[in-house]
Design a protein around this motif. Structure first.
Motif, PDB file in Angstrom:
ATOM      1  N   ALA A 173       0.829  -1.211   0.000  1.00 61.41           N
ATOM      2  CA  ALA A 173       0.000   0.000   0.000  1.00 61.41           C
ATOM      3  C   ALA A 173       0.861   1.258   0.000  1.00 61.41           C
ATOM      4  O   ALA A 173       0.590   2.223  -0.727  1.00 61.41           O
ATOM      5  N   LEU A 174       1.923   1.267   0.805  1.00 57.30           N
ATOM      6  CA  LEU A 174       2.813   2.420   0.833  1.00 57.30           C
ATOM      7  C   LEU A 174       3.545   2.590  -0.494  1.00 57.30           C
ATOM      8  O   LEU A 174       3.733   3.711  -0.978  1.00 57.30           O
ATOM      9  N   ARG A 205       2.482   1.913  -3.311  1.00 58.44           N
ATOM     10  CA  ARG A 205       1.527   2.487  -4.261  1.00 58.44           C
ATOM     11  C   ARG A 205       1.206   3.941  -3.909  1.00 58.44           C
ATOM     12  O   ARG A 205       1.310   4.837  -4.750  1.00 58.44           O
ATOM     13  N   ASP A 206       0.856   4.196  -2.661  1.00 55.43           N
ATOM     14  CA  ASP A 206       0.349   5.509  -2.274  1.00 55.43           C
ATOM     15  C   ASP A 206       1.439   6.566  -2.165  1.00 55.43           C
ATOM     16  O   ASP A 206       1.170   7.766  -2.337  1.00 55.43           O
ATOM     17  N   GLU A 207       2.670   6.160  -1.869  1.00 59.49           N
ATOM     18  CA  GLU A 207       3.762   7.115  -1.719  1.00 59.49           C
ATOM     19  C   GLU A 207       4.787   6.976  -2.843  1.00 59.49           C
ATOM     20  O   GLU A 207       5.955   7.330  -2.696  1.00 59.49           O
ATOM     21  N   ARG A 208       4.314   6.501  -3.962  1.00 59.58           N
ATOM     22  CA  ARG A 208       5.226   6.203  -5.072  1.00 59.58           C
ATOM     23  C   ARG A 208       6.035   7.432  -5.511  1.00 59.58           C
ATOM     24  O   ARG A 208       7.242   7.340  -5.766  1.00 59.58           O
ATOM     25  N   GLU A 209       5.395   8.562  -5.608  1.00 60.46           N
ATOM     26  CA  GLU A 209       6.087   9.766  -6.094  1.00 60.46           C
ATOM     27  C   GLU A 209       7.287  10.102  -5.207  1.00 60.46           C
ATOM     28  O   GLU A 209       8.390  10.383  -5.700  1.00 60.46           O
TER      29      GLU A 209
END
Length: 253
Positions: free
Chosen positions: A87-88, A90-94
């Motif tokens: 999840a991290l 994906r969500d903090e990819r940038e």
């Protein structure tokens, strides 16, 4: 790569002594945290080719940029991580991609963090014969941080814990109790391990000693004592000690 147990190979990066672990048998390989400079990832691919190994799976121990990497030459095998790590990623990819640096090759950055979440087990199709990796998921150091226990080989892949070079690195005030709880969770495995592989540092046969040193260091900082820990002399560790003192003060306020 060095073989630390039968079929367990470890490569060490020139950056922060980051380790990459390969589980291999019968021409198949599972990669754990391949890292991390582009030429080093290429060198891992070269060695896998030289050994006649085909990558059938990957696993990331936690969602930090230096543990989520991949290389096109490793192929398109399924890659997994804990549910929280996935999840991290994906969500903090940038932010994770930015941490690689502006000069990091785009083809490698694009592959970073492409993991599926599981807290149960690495898919059997991604594991070479003779290995039965057990996942030990906790929230010390990073949410969903995962150690990998190889019971038959008596090898503990500890992720970013139990290092001979790095001090314990809780990530926020709430992580202090969860970090200690993670050490408690790893303690019985450390007692059984013939080899411990840290995410940064040197594989060793002293898992219990390392775990005790981590507990002692955290206990000292929480109690306001200056730790007598030789790792404080390593690059960046004095700064991490000062940061932890601030976290302890914040947790107590």
């Amino acid at each position: 790569m060095i073989e630390v147990a039968e079929g367990v190979l470890v490569a060490t990066s020139r950056v922060m002594s980051t380790t990459s672990t390969v589980l291999c048998r019968d021409g198949e390989a599972l990669l754990v945290d391949p890292a991390w400079m582009p030429d080093e990832l290429d060198a891992i691919a070269d060695e896998l080719d030289a050994r006649g190994l085909r990558v059938i799976g990957g696993f990331a121990t936690h969602a930090h940029h230096d543990h989520l990497l991949w290389h096109p030459r490793f192929g398109s095998a399924p890659r997994s991580a804990s549910e929280a790590t996935a999840a991290l990623a994906r969500d903090e990819r940038e932010a994770l991609v930015a941490a690689l640096g502006a000069d990091f090759p785009a083809e490698l950055a694009q592959l970073m963090g492409r993991v599926d979440g599981t807290d149960a087990a690495i898919p059997p199709s991604s594991v070479p014969r003779g290995f039965a990796p057990e996942l030990v998921v906790h929230d010390g150091h990073a949410p969903g941080h995962t150690a990998v226990w190889l019971r038959e080989q008596r090898v503990l892949i500890a992720g970013d814990m139990l290092s001979d070079l790095e001090l314990p690195l809780p990530f926020d005030p709430d992580d202090l109790p969860t970090y200690l709880a993670a050490l408690d969770l790893l303690a019985p495995l450390a007692a059984q391990a013939d080899v411990v592989i840290p995410g940064h540092g040197t594989p060793g046969s002293d898992a219990v000693r390392r775990l005790d040193a981590d507990r002692r260091y955290l206990d000292d900082v929480v109690a306001g004592r200056r730790p007598d820990d030789p790792r404080l002399a390593n690059p960046g560790m004095t700064e991490e000690y000062e940061r932890l003192k601030v976290l302890v003060a914040t947790a107590g306020s």
